[in-house]
Write a protein that holds these residues in place. Structure first.
Motif, short mmCIF file in Angstrom:
data_model
loop_
_atom_site.label_atom_id
_atom_site.label_comp_id
_atom_site.label_asym_id
_atom_site.label_seq_id
_atom_site.Cartn_x
_atom_site.Cartn_y
_atom_site.Cartn_z
N LYS A 57 -4.36 34.59 34.80
CA LYS A 57 -5.43 33.76 34.79
C LYS A 57 -5.80 33.24 33.28
N PRO A 58 -6.45 32.09 33.05
CA PRO A 58 -6.66 31.59 31.76
C PRO A 58 -8.03 32.31 31.32
N ASN A 59 -8.22 32.34 30.08
CA ASN A 59 -9.35 33.02 29.60
C ASN A 59 -10.68 32.30 29.68
N SER A 78 -14.17 25.48 27.72
CA SER A 78 -15.43 24.80 27.69
C SER A 78 -16.10 24.74 29.11
N ARG A 79 -17.27 24.50 29.01
CA ARG A 79 -17.96 24.45 30.31
C ARG A 79 -17.41 23.19 31.44
N LYS A 80 -16.96 22.17 30.64
CA LYS A 80 -16.33 21.18 31.28
C LYS A 80 -14.93 21.49 31.92
N GLU A 81 -14.10 22.16 31.20
CA GLU A 81 -12.87 22.77 31.60
C GLU A 81 -13.11 23.85 32.83
N LEU A 82 -14.00 24.78 32.52
CA LEU A 82 -14.05 25.76 33.48
C LEU A 82 -14.62 25.32 34.77
N ARG A 83 -15.36 24.18 34.96
CA ARG A 83 -15.85 23.57 35.86
C ARG A 83 -14.68 22.79 36.69
#
Length: 71
Positions: A2-4, A9-14
């Motif tokens: 899994k990625p960290n 960023s919030r956008k990447e995580l979303r």
């Protein structure tokens, strides 16, 4: 592997959560990020008159700039 989620960023995580909807850990990491910075900018009252609408283009541009800065 899994990625960290902490470094995303919030956008990447979303985007990750939307692509991996069954990943609870990612979802909770996103919720933690949202709780850390819930302020999404000022809230403008609804216009009360036609004259109030004169300022709409200015408000819209400020909103667009704020959204771009978040990305």
């Amino acid at each position: 592997m899994k990625p960290n989620f902490q470094t995303m960023s919030r956008k990447e995580l979303r985007e990750y959560v939307l692509a991996h909807r069954d990943d609870d850990e990612a979802f909770y990491a996103l919720m933690d990020k949202i709780k850390q910075n819930p302020n999404r900018g000022p809230v403008f009252p609804a216009p009360k008159s036609i004259d109030d609408l004169k300022h709409f283009p200015e408000l819209l541009e400020k909103h667009r700039q704020r959204k771009q800065e978040e990305q």
